[in-house]
Design an enzyme around this catalytic site. Sequence first.
Site, PDB file in Angstrom:
ATOM      1  N   HIS A 110      -4.300   3.867   4.245  1.00  0.00           N
ATOM      2  CA  HIS A 110      -5.623   3.580   4.178  1.00  0.00           C
ATOM      3  C   HIS A 110      -6.389   4.164   3.441  1.00  0.00           C
ATOM      4  O   HIS A 110      -6.348   3.421   2.757  1.00  0.00           O
ATOM      5  CB  HIS A 110      -5.265   2.999   6.147  1.00  0.00           C
ATOM      6  N   TYR A 122       2.725   4.946  12.322  1.00  0.00           N
ATOM      7  CA  TYR A 122       2.830   3.482  12.490  1.00  0.00           C
ATOM      8  C   TYR A 122       3.884   3.487  11.555  1.00  0.00           C
ATOM      9  O   TYR A 122       4.341   1.898  11.616  1.00  0.00           O
ATOM     10  CB  TYR A 122       2.022   3.071  12.190  1.00  0.00           C
ATOM     11  N   ARG A 125       0.542  -1.483  -0.435  1.00  0.00           N
ATOM     12  CA  ARG A 125      -0.229  -0.118   0.129  1.00  0.00           C
ATOM     13  C   ARG A 125       0.880   1.281  -0.080  1.00  0.00           C
ATOM     14  O   ARG A 125       1.639   1.854   0.699  1.00  0.00           O
ATOM     15  CB  ARG A 125      -0.615  -0.368   1.004  1.00  0.00           C
TER      16      ARG A 125
HETATM   17  C1  LIG Z   1     -15.387  -6.678  10.634  1.00  0.00           C
HETATM   18  C2  LIG Z   1     -15.144  -5.440  10.111  1.00  0.00           C
HETATM   19  N1  LIG Z   1     -13.606  -5.136  11.112  1.00  0.00           N
HETATM   20  C3  LIG Z   1     -13.286  -3.822  11.084  1.00  0.00           C
HETATM   21  C4  LIG Z   1     -12.914  -2.684  10.028  1.00  0.00           C
HETATM   22  C5  LIG Z   1     -12.346  -1.955  10.110  1.00  0.00           C
HETATM   23  N2  LIG Z   1     -11.557  -1.718   9.165  1.00  0.00           N
HETATM   24  C6  LIG Z   1     -11.544  -1.046   7.588  1.00  0.00           C
HETATM   25  S1  LIG Z   1     -10.626  -1.567   6.507  1.00  0.00           S
HETATM   26  C7  LIG Z   1      -9.738  -2.294   7.985  1.00  0.00           C
HETATM   27  C8  LIG Z   1      -7.801  -3.391   7.398  1.00  0.00           C
HETATM   28  C9  LIG Z   1      -8.190  -4.452   6.591  1.00  0.00           C
HETATM   29  O1  LIG Z   1      -7.208  -4.326   5.727  1.00  0.00           O
HETATM   30  P1  LIG Z   1      -7.107  -5.697   4.483  1.00  0.00           P
HETATM   31  O2  LIG Z   1      -8.037  -6.521   4.734  1.00  0.00           O
HETATM   32  O3  LIG Z   1      -5.632  -6.059   4.694  1.00  0.00           O
HETATM   33  O4  LIG Z   1      -7.837  -4.229   3.632  1.00  0.00           O
HETATM   34  P2  LIG Z   1      -7.044  -3.305   2.636  1.00  0.00           P
HETATM   35  O5  LIG Z   1      -7.278  -2.102   3.483  1.00  0.00           O
HETATM   36  O6  LIG Z   1      -5.509  -3.156   3.255  1.00  0.00           O
HETATM   37  O7  LIG Z   1      -7.127  -3.215   1.597  1.00  0.00           O
HETATM   38  C10 LIG Z   1     -10.295  -1.907   9.290  1.00  0.00           C
HETATM   39  C11 LIG Z   1      -9.751  -2.819  10.299  1.00  0.00           C
HETATM   40  C12 LIG Z   1     -14.110  -3.346   9.024  1.00  0.00           C
HETATM   41  N3  LIG Z   1     -14.279  -2.774   7.890  1.00  0.00           N
HETATM   42  N4  LIG Z   1     -15.330  -4.577   9.181  1.00  0.00           N
END
Ligand SMILES: Cc1ncc(C[n+]2csc(CCOP(=O)(O)OP(=O)(O)O)c2C)c(N)n1
Lengths: 376, 376, 355, 355
Positions: free
Chosen positions: A270, A279, A266
Site C-alpha cells: 500500500h 494479509y 496493486r
Molecule cells: C477518510 C480517510 N480514512 C482513512 C484513511 C487512511 N487510508 C489511507 S489509504 C487507505 C486505503 C484506501 O484504499 P483505496 O480507496 O482502495 O485506494 P488505494 O490506496 O488502494 O489506491 C486508508 C484507509 C484516509 N486516508 N482517509
Amino acid sequence: MMHAQSGIYEQDEHDRLRILDADGTVHPDATVPDLSEEELLAMYEALVLARRFDQRAISLQRQGRIATYAPMTGQEGSQVATSYALDEQDWLFPTYRDHAAKHVHGMELSSLLGPLRGYRQGYAIPDDVNVMPEYIPIATQIPQAMGMAWGYKLQDQTDRAVLCHFGDGATSEGDFHEGLNFAGVFDVPVVFVCNNNQWAISTPRERQTASDTLAGKADAYGVESIRVDGLDPLAVYQATRAAVRKAKEPGPGEGRPTLIESIQYRFGAHTTSDDPSVYRSEEEPAYYRDRDPVDRLRNFLENEGILTDERQEAIESRADQRIENAIEEAEALEADPDDIFEHVYSETPDRLTAQRDDLRELREKYGDEAFSEVLE
Amino acid sequence: MMHAQSGIYEQDEHDRLRILDADGTVHPDATVPDLSEEELLAMYEALVLARRFDQRAISLQRQGRIATYAPMTGQEGSQVATSYALDEQDWLFPTYRDHAAKHVHGMELSSLLGPLRGYRQGYAIPDDVNVMPEYIPIATQIPQAMGMAWGYKLQDQTDRAVLCHFGDGATSEGDFHEGLNFAGVFDVPVVFVCNNNQWAISTPRERQTASDTLAGKADAYGVESIRVDGLDPLAVYQATRAAVRKAKEPGPGEGRPTLIESIQYRFGAHTTSDDPSVYRSEEEPAYYRDRDPVDRLRNFLENEGILTDERQEAIESRADQRIENAIEEAEALEADPDDIFEHVYSETPDRLTAQRDDLRELREKYGDEAFSEVLE
Amino acid sequence: MSSYAETLAENVEEQSEEPTQRETPEESDSVDELTLVEAICDGLHTEMSQDERVMMLGEDIGRNGGVFRATDALYEEFGDDRVVDTPLAESGIIGASIGLALSGMRPVGEIQFMGFLYPGFDQLVSHASRLRSRTHGQLNLPMVVRMPYGGGIRAPEHHSESKEAFFVHEPGLKVVTPSTPYDAKGLLTAAIRDPDPVMFLEPKLIYRAFREEVPERSYEIDLGEAAVRREGTDISVFTWGAMTRPSLIAAEELAEEGIDCEVVDLRSLSPLDFDTIIDSFEKTGRGAIVHEAPKTGGLGAEIAATIQEEALMYQEAPIKRIAGYDAHIPLHALEDYYLPQAVRIQDGIREAMAF
Amino acid sequence: MSSYAETLAENVEEQSEEPTQRETPEESDSVDELTLVEAICDGLHTEMSQDERVMMLGEDIGRNGGVFRATDALYEEFGDDRVVDTPLAESGIIGASIGLALSGMRPVGEIQFMGFLYPGFDQLVSHASRLRSRTHGQLNLPMVVRMPYGGGIRAPEHHSESKEAFFVHEPGLKVVTPSTPYDAKGLLTAAIRDPDPVMFLEPKLIYRAFREEVPERSYEIDLGEAAVRREGTDISVFTWGAMTRPSLIAAEELAEEGIDCEVVDLRSLSPLDFDTIIDSFEKTGRGAIVHEAPKTGGLGAEIAATIQEEALMYQEAPIKRIAGYDAHIPLHALEDYYLPQAVRIQDGIREAMAF
Ligand SMILES: Cc1ncc(C[n+]2csc(CCOP(=O)(O)OP(=O)(O)O)c2C)c(N)n1
Ligand SMILES: Cc1ncc(C[n+]2csc(CCOP(=O)(O)OP(=O)(O)O)c2C)c(N)n1
Ligand SMILES: [Mg+2]
Ligand SMILES: [Mg+2]
C-alpha cells in the site's frame, strides 16, 4: 467469516472493456483507438518513466531521502491512459497514488517529490497546469471535482471536463455517495475513475461492499458507468476518452457524468510503510503480473513494428535522466521556517505575524540546531 | 430547469406491491395477509387514532400549546403497518415524523407530546419498550440501527430485528450510504424503511436523485429491496413482515437486510412552520388523497363485514378519549432547571455540579420570573 | 451560450483575486428599515446583482426561499442556476462549494441549521481551510458558508447549536457573526468578496427582533474588526451575535447602579480583533464574556487567556465567563435557564465588579 | 449458537451498567517492559479476554493488526467477529459503534488517524455525546473511539492532527490521552469499562519511544485525574500526551538554572482535573501550558482562563501558552519548528519566570 481469496472473481474478463490481450495482441473483437504512432510511443514512454520512477522512489524512501511513498506499479497503465485522454484545459483530481496521472497532465517530476521531502512547494500548481494537489482524506475530492465541473458548466465552459481519481475503498465513504448523487442531479461534466486495485490497504474488495461491481453503484445516481481492464492502457484510454467527450458534448439521451471502474491490481505494498505479506498471499498477484501493462503495451508496439530496440533504449535512458534531474531538483529544495505562517489567509492576521516573529527571535537566540532535536 | 411535476412518475402502480385498490377492494392478483379480524380492527383503530392525533397536534401547535410539529397525514397507514409487522423484542428507529410508528410499537401518546412541549422526559424509553428517541439529523439513525442489528447478530439473539425509518431526502446523505453498505457487508438483521413521501421539505423526489427508484439504490450494497404502495396498509404490512422474517431467518441465498421503499405522499406541510403552497401545486395531492390509507382500510373492512358503524363510533370515541388523556398528561409535565445538569455523564463532573449550584443560587436570588424574560 | 454564461464570461477572470468591477449606481443614500434576516437577503440580492459569479446553494433555498426566508424571492429573480436547491447532503454542499469556487464562481452555501453542519465538517477542516496554504498561496477559495445558529427560539433538538469555537480553532477559516441588520449586510458583502472561506453565522434569535436602517447600496464592513457598542469605564463586556442585546440591556440596567459597562461586539470571531479587546480591557481593568456555547472550551476561554497574557498588569478582577453550561442546550422548556439571560449577565458583571 | 454468542449470553446483561464479573486470575504481579503501543495492545487483549462483550472495529485492524500494530495478533486470537475490518467509512464506524453499544456490546472503534475522524464527527457530537442526556439517563453508551494523534513522525498531510479541543468542547464526551505505557493500559481499561463514550487519543510520536514496566494483570487508572509528573515550587507546567516528555526534559534543564518546575500531565482532557490544576498553581503562582494544537481556541485557553478565574490572587505572571502556531502543521520539513520543542518550552518558562 474467512475472506474469499481476493481478486479471484475479478478475473472474469468478459465483463469489461479490453483491447489488448494478456500478451499484447489485439483482442479479436476490439479496435485499437485512433492514436498516431507518436502518440502511442509517447504513451509508452510515459509508462516506462512511471515504472522506473516508482522503483526509484521506493528506493529513495528506503534510503531515508523521501518519506512514506505510495507505489503505483501495475497501475501506471491506467493512470497514464486516463491523463492521455484529457484535453489540456481539463482538470485532474488525483490521490496520493496517482503520480503518473499527475505527471502526464503536466506536473513536473520534481514537484511530485517535493511533498515527499516535506515541502508543500510541490503542491503549488504552475499556472498552465490543471492538476490539484493530491487528496489524502479518502473520497473527499469527489464532491469537489463534481463542484468544479458544475462551475464550468454554469459558466458555459463546455470544453472543459474534470477527471477525478479514487480507489475501491473510497466507494464506501459518504463523500462518494454525495458527490455522485450531485453529479447525476446536476448533470455535470465529470469523469469519475475508480481505480479498483482490489485492496484498500489490507481490506479486500469483497469486504469493502457486497455489491457485485463498483461500476454498478453508478445506477443509484442515474450516472452511466463502464468497467474496463485497468491493466490495458488502450482500453482505459478508449473508455476515458469517450467519457471525456460525453462530458463535454453528451449525445441525445446521454448524461454528462460517467463512472469508470478501472479493474487493476496493486502489485506492491500500500505504501512503503506497509507489509502486504501479513494479509495477502504471494500467489495472488501472479494472474495480474502476467498482464503487466508495461509489457503489454511494449509487446503491442513491437508487434506493430513501432517500437525498436533502439527506441526502447532511448526511452529508458531518457527516463532515467529525467528522474535523476528531478531528484536533484527536489533535493535542492529548502524552506524557511517563516513559510509556516504564510498563505494561511489572504492577509496574515496580526497574531500570526507575531507568532512568526516569536519563532524568528527564538531561532536567533538559540540557533536552528536547537530545533532539530528529536522530539520524542 | 423547471422541476417535473413532482410525484407524477410515481403514479405508475405496476411497479410496486399493493393489495388494496384505491377504493379498498382487494386487487385481483393479491392475497390479503394472514391477519385475524381482531388484528385488522386493531390496526384500523391505530390508523384512526393516528389521523386524529395528527389533526389534534396541529391544532395544539396553532394554539401555542406545543412547538413545531411534523404532521403525518397520509403516511400513518405505512407507519402503523410497519410497526404491526414487528415483534415486541424488535427495535424501532423513528424520525421526527413517525409518531404513529412509535405509538404502535409501545410509546405512550403522552410521551410523544413531551418533547413537543419542551421536555426530554418524553424521550426516556420505558423498560419494556424498544423505541429509540426520534432522530432529527437526517439519516444519522441508519448506521446506528445497522450497528444495533449487528450487535444482536453477534450475540446470537437471532429473534431480534431492527427497523429503521427515514425519508426520501435521507437517501442523499452519506450516512445512508455507509449504513446500507455495512448492512450488506455484515449481513445484519435490519429492515430499512424509506418513507418516500415525494418531498424533502420543498425539494421534490426528482431533484433529490437522478436514480429511477429509491429502492434500486439497495443494489449498490448487495441489499435486497422492494417497492410497496405506502398508502396501502396491508401491502406495507406484508412487505415489512416478510422483511422482518427474512432478517431473522434468511432462507438459502437470501440476505438478512432489506430496503423497503414505501411510496407515499406528504398530504400536508413539512412541519407546522412550513407553507407548502409556496413550492407545490394544490392539485398534486389529489391523486394521493383518492388513495387515503384510512379510507382504504375502512372500505376494505366494511366490504369484509368486519367494521360496523357501531364499531367505527366506538373506535373514534376511544381515540379521542386517549388523545385528551395524553394531552392532559403532557400538559402536567414540569421540569426542574436542575435537570439541565443531569445525565450528561454517568457521574456529574465537579464543574457541572458547580454550575448547577450557581444556577440554583441565581434563582434564589432573583426568582424564576427573572428567567422568563424574552431573550431577544 | 446561456445568457447567464454570457454575462459570466464578461465578468469572470479565472481565479482572479480582484473583485469584479461593480456597477456603481448613482451613489444613493436611500435606506430601508430592515430586520436582520431581511438585511441578509438584501445583501445577497445586492451582491448577486453586481457580481454574476455569486451563486447560492443549499437545502430549500429556492422556491421555498429558505426555511427562514433568508433567500426570499432570489430564486424568482436569479433562476435556478444561481439559487440552487441541492439534494439533502451537507458534505455535498460544502464540497461542491469548494469545487465551484475553484472553477471561478463565488458560491454562498447555506446550511439549514448549525446543528446540521457536521456531515460537512470534514470538507471544511480538511480542505476549505487548507487549499490556500496547501498550494502555497496559489489557490484561493472565495466561498461563504451561511448558517443560522444559537438558541432561544423554542426549536427542537439540534436546532439551537452554538459551536463557533469549532471553526475558530481551525486555521484558515474566517468566522463572522452580525448583531445588527446594518452589520449583517455589510459583513455578508465583505464575506462574499473575501478571497478566503468565511463562515457566516446568523443569530437566528434576532432574525426579526428589531429593524434598523440599512442602505440600499452595497457596502462592506471589514472582517476582523470588533465594534464598541457602548463605551464605559468600569468593565469590558465582550460578546457577539444574539448575546449583544441582552448584554446591552444589562449594561443599561447596571448603569443605574453606577456600573459603567463597555460592551464590545466582536463581530469577527476569527481572526479576533485582539487590539480592540486589549485596548478596552486596559481601560477598564475588568472583564466579562458572554456567549451561548458551553463554557468549557468556548471562545470565552480564548479571550480570557489572551487578556491575562497581554494585560495582566491591568487586571483587577477575574474575567467572568457568562456562558452556556457544560451540558447540551435543553429542550425548550428549560432553555431560558441555559442561555445567558440579562439577569445572569448582570449578576456576573456585579460579581466581577465586587472582586 | 456460536461459541462466541454462548459466552456472550452468559456475560451480557442487556444495558447493564455494572461491569461484568471479571475472571480474577491469581493476583500476579508479573510485569513486562512494554512500549506505549504495546501497552495499548496489551490492554485491549486483557479486556477482550475478560469481557466477551468487548469487540473492536476499524480499518485494517484485523489481519493487518492496525497500521501501527496496536491490534497486533488480536484478530488471530479473537477472530473476525470481535476484531472487525470495516469498510472504509468513519461515520459508519462510529455510528455502528453507537448501535453496537446499544445492543449490549462494548465496542472499541479505531480511527486510523485523528485527521480522518471528521467524516464521523456528526455521529460523535450529534449522538454519541447525547444519547444518555437525550433519554434522561435511560440509555448509556459504553464505547471507546481510539485514534493516534499528534505530529513529529514525518508523516504526510492530515496525519499529524491534534484537535482534542473539538472533543472537549462537546458535553457528554470523555477525552483521555496517556503519556506513558503504564497509563496507556490503565486508562484504556478504564475507558472500556466506562459507561460513557470515551475518546482515547494515542500520542503516536511516543508509541515506541521508550519502555516501561506494565503489569500483566488488568488495572484501571481513574478517568478525570491528572498526574503530577514532577513536583516543583516555581512554576506549574500543564501538558499531556507526547508533550509531557519534552516538558519534563525542559524542567530538568531549567532545574540547573535554578528554576523548579512542577509538571502536571493532565491525562484526562474531559473532564479536566481542575482541582489538581488549581492546587498546583496556588502553590507556584506561575504557569505554562504546552500543547501541539494551534494556540487559538486550544485547550490551553481553557486552562489559563480557569486559573485566572479561580486563582487570580495567586497569579504572579501571565500564564504562558507554548503551543502549535495558528497555522496548519506544516509538511515534515518544517514540523520541528511548529511543534513545541524543549527549547521553546524552556524559553517560554523562563519568560513566565522573568515577569
Ligand atoms: C477518510 C480517510 N480514512 C482513512 C484513511 C487512511 N487510508 C489511507 S489509504 C487507505 C486505503 C484506501 O484504499 P483505496 O480507496 O482502495 O485506494 P488505494 O490506496 O488502494 O489506491 C486508508 C484507509 C484516509 N486516508 N482517509
Ligand atoms: C443533516 C440534516 N440536514 C438538514 C436537516 C433539516 N431538515 C429537516 S427535515 C428535512 C427534509 C427531510 O426530508 P425527508 O428525508 O424526505 O423526510 P420527510 O421530512 O419528508 O419525512 C430537512 C432538510 C436535518 N434535519 N438534518
Ligand atoms: Mg484500492
Ligand atoms: Mg420526504
